[in-house]
Design a protein around this motif. Structure first.
Motif, PDB file in Angstrom:
ATOM      1  N   VAL A  85      15.164  40.839 -67.998  1.00 23.00           N
ATOM      2  CA  VAL A  85      16.042  41.265 -69.092  1.00 23.00           C
ATOM      3  C   VAL A  85      16.079  40.213 -70.194  1.00 23.00           C
ATOM      4  O   VAL A  85      15.579  40.438 -71.290  1.00 23.00           O
ATOM      5  N   SER A  86      16.682  39.068 -69.914  1.00 21.81           N
ATOM      6  CA  SER A  86      16.847  38.061 -70.960  1.00 21.81           C
ATOM      7  C   SER A  86      17.087  36.689 -70.328  1.00 21.81           C
ATOM      8  O   SER A  86      17.683  36.589 -69.253  1.00 21.81           O
ATOM      9  N   LYS A  87      16.641  35.646 -70.993  1.00 21.68           N
ATOM     10  CA  LYS A  87      16.900  34.287 -70.531  1.00 21.68           C
ATOM     11  C   LYS A  87      18.369  33.954 -70.766  1.00 21.68           C
ATOM     12  O   LYS A  87      18.961  34.364 -71.748  1.00 21.68           O
ATOM     13  N   MET A  88      18.933  33.179 -69.851  1.00 21.30           N
ATOM     14  CA  MET A  88      20.320  32.736 -70.003  1.00 21.30           C
ATOM     15  C   MET A  88      20.320  31.371 -70.691  1.00 21.30           C
ATOM     16  O   MET A  88      20.658  30.350 -70.101  1.00 21.30           O
ATOM     17  N   GLU A  89      19.919  31.362 -71.948  1.00 23.81           N
ATOM     18  CA  GLU A  89      19.732  30.119 -72.706  1.00 23.81           C
ATOM     19  C   GLU A  89      21.022  29.315 -72.852  1.00 23.81           C
ATOM     20  O   GLU A  89      20.996  28.087 -72.798  1.00 23.81           O
ATOM     21  N   ASP A  90      22.141  29.992 -73.041  1.00 25.61           N
ATOM     22  CA  ASP A  90      23.402  29.288 -73.263  1.00 25.61           C
ATOM     23  C   ASP A  90      23.884  28.536 -72.023  1.00 25.61           C
ATOM     24  O   ASP A  90      24.751  27.675 -72.119  1.00 25.61           O
ATOM     25  N   LEU A  91      23.306  28.853 -70.873  1.00 23.14           N
ATOM     26  CA  LEU A  91      23.752  28.236 -69.628  1.00 23.14           C
ATOM     27  C   LEU A  91      22.853  27.098 -69.158  1.00 23.14           C
ATOM     28  O   LEU A  91      23.105  26.504 -68.115  1.00 23.14           O
ATOM     29  N   HIS A  92      21.808  26.765 -69.913  1.00 19.74           N
ATOM     30  CA  HIS A  92      20.872  25.734 -69.471  1.00 19.74           C
ATOM     31  C   HIS A  92      21.538  24.376 -69.298  1.00 19.74           C
ATOM     32  O   HIS A  92      21.136  23.591 -68.442  1.00 19.74           O
ATOM     33  N   SER A  93      22.542  24.083 -70.078  1.00 20.44           N
ATOM     34  CA  SER A  93      23.194  22.775 -69.972  1.00 20.44           C
ATOM     35  C   SER A  93      24.478  22.828 -69.147  1.00 20.44           C
ATOM     36  O   SER A  93      25.162  21.816 -69.014  1.00 20.44           O
ATOM     37  N   HIS A  94      24.799  23.972 -68.577  1.00 20.49           N
ATOM     38  CA  HIS A  94      26.020  24.101 -67.769  1.00 20.49           C
ATOM     39  C   HIS A  94      25.886  23.231 -66.523  1.00 20.49           C
ATOM     40  O   HIS A  94      24.867  23.253 -65.839  1.00 20.49           O
ATOM     41  N   ARG A  95      26.922  22.463 -66.213  1.00 18.03           N
ATOM     42  CA  ARG A  95      26.842  21.507 -65.103  1.00 18.03           C
ATOM     43  C   ARG A  95      26.736  22.191 -63.744  1.00 18.03           C
ATOM     44  O   ARG A  95      26.248  21.595 -62.780  1.00 18.03           O
ATOM     45  N   ASP A  96      27.169  23.438 -63.621  1.00 18.11           N
ATOM     46  CA  ASP A  96      27.112  24.156 -62.342  1.00 18.11           C
ATOM     47  C   ASP A  96      25.869  25.031 -62.205  1.00 18.11           C
ATOM     48  O   ASP A  96      25.719  25.735 -61.204  1.00 18.11           O
ATOM     49  N   ARG A  97      24.991  25.002 -63.180  1.00 15.11           N
ATOM     50  CA  ARG A  97      23.788  25.833 -63.127  1.00 15.11           C
ATOM     51  C   ARG A  97      22.911  25.385 -61.959  1.00 15.11           C
ATOM     52  O   ARG A  97      22.566  24.208 -61.843  1.00 15.11           O
ATOM     53  N   PRO A  98      22.554  26.330 -61.058  1.00 12.96           N
ATOM     54  CA  PRO A  98      21.686  25.959 -59.928  1.00 12.96           C
ATOM     55  C   PRO A  98      20.323  25.475 -60.414  1.00 12.96           C
ATOM     56  O   PRO A  98      19.792  25.972 -61.409  1.00 12.96           O
ATOM     57  N   ASP A  99      19.752  24.505 -59.712  1.00 13.28           N
ATOM     58  CA  ASP A  99      18.457  23.943 -60.092  1.00 13.28           C
ATOM     59  C   ASP A  99      17.349  24.984 -60.072  1.00 13.28           C
ATOM     60  O   ASP A  99      16.422  24.919 -60.870  1.00 13.28           O
ATOM     61  N   TRP A 100      17.416  25.943 -59.148  1.00 14.19           N
ATOM     62  CA  TRP A 100      16.353  26.938 -59.012  1.00 14.19           C
ATOM     63  C   TRP A 100      16.404  28.006 -60.099  1.00 14.19           C
ATOM     64  O   TRP A 100      15.430  28.695 -60.324  1.00 14.19           O
ATOM     65  N   MET A 101      17.540  28.107 -60.791  1.00 18.60           N
ATOM     66  CA  MET A 101      17.706  29.161 -61.788  1.00 18.60           C
ATOM     67  C   MET A 101      16.721  28.968 -62.932  1.00 18.60           C
ATOM     68  O   MET A 101      16.594  27.901 -63.496  1.00 18.60           O
TER      69      MET A 101
END
Length: 168
Positions: A85-101
């Motif tokens: 669908v779409s990349k979650m660009e706004d979440l790339h710098s989120h501290r809780d973003r899983p490494d595998w995402m």
């Protein structure tokens, strides 16, 4: 003719957004599973004094089963959304973003899916063996057969994926 082709391709490309409500539905399914988990957990606490050890183990295995399914749904939602669908660009710098995402491709997603199915099937099989006194030999045989089928399917898929990957 080029204009029709361009419009058609744009419509096809935009149609990927039809998957977004599916991923939202999977998130709602997680909510249902959370209720199932809580019901099972409270049931275990209510029966702690009267349940046998094997009944408690079966209850805990049910909790593990629900947790694995919820983890699988998270992987499917995040990976599927980002791959299709779409990349979650706004979440790339989120501290809780899983490494595998953002790093799980379609092939990896399928391997994780079959691996999770094998694990869930294994837990169900273990629960069946723990409760063997309430099951017929035929029911247990079907459970073993289904589990072995999932296991060999997963192994064959992983082997095919590895062979196909070597050609690139």
């Amino acid at each position: 003719m080029k204009r029709i082709e361009t419009t058609f391709e744009h419509v096809l490309f935009t149609s990927r957004w039809l998957m977004a409500p599916v991923y939202l539905g999977l998130a709602m399914a997680m909510l249902l599973l959370l209720f199932k988990f809580m019901k099972e957990l409270f049931g275990l606490f209510a029966e702690i004094w009267s349940a046998s050890g094997s009944e408690l183990i079966i209850g805990v295995l049910t909790l593990v089963d629900v947790a694995l399914i919820m983890n699988l749904l998270i992987i499917i939602m995040f990976s599927g959304y980002e791959n299709f669908v779409s990349k979650m660009e706004d979440l790339h710098s989120h501290r809780d973003r899983p490494d595998w995402m953002g790093h799980i491709g379609f092939s990896d997603l399928k391997l994780k899916l079959i691996g999770s199915i094998v694990a869930i099937s294994g837990i169900e099989l273990l629960k069946g063996f723990m409760n063997a006194h309430n099951m017929t030999d035929r029911q247990l045989a079907w459970m073993v057969g289904i589990h072995v089928t999932f296991l060999f399917s997963g192994l064959l898929y992983a082997a095919m994926d590895r062979i196909a990957g070597k050609g690139h």
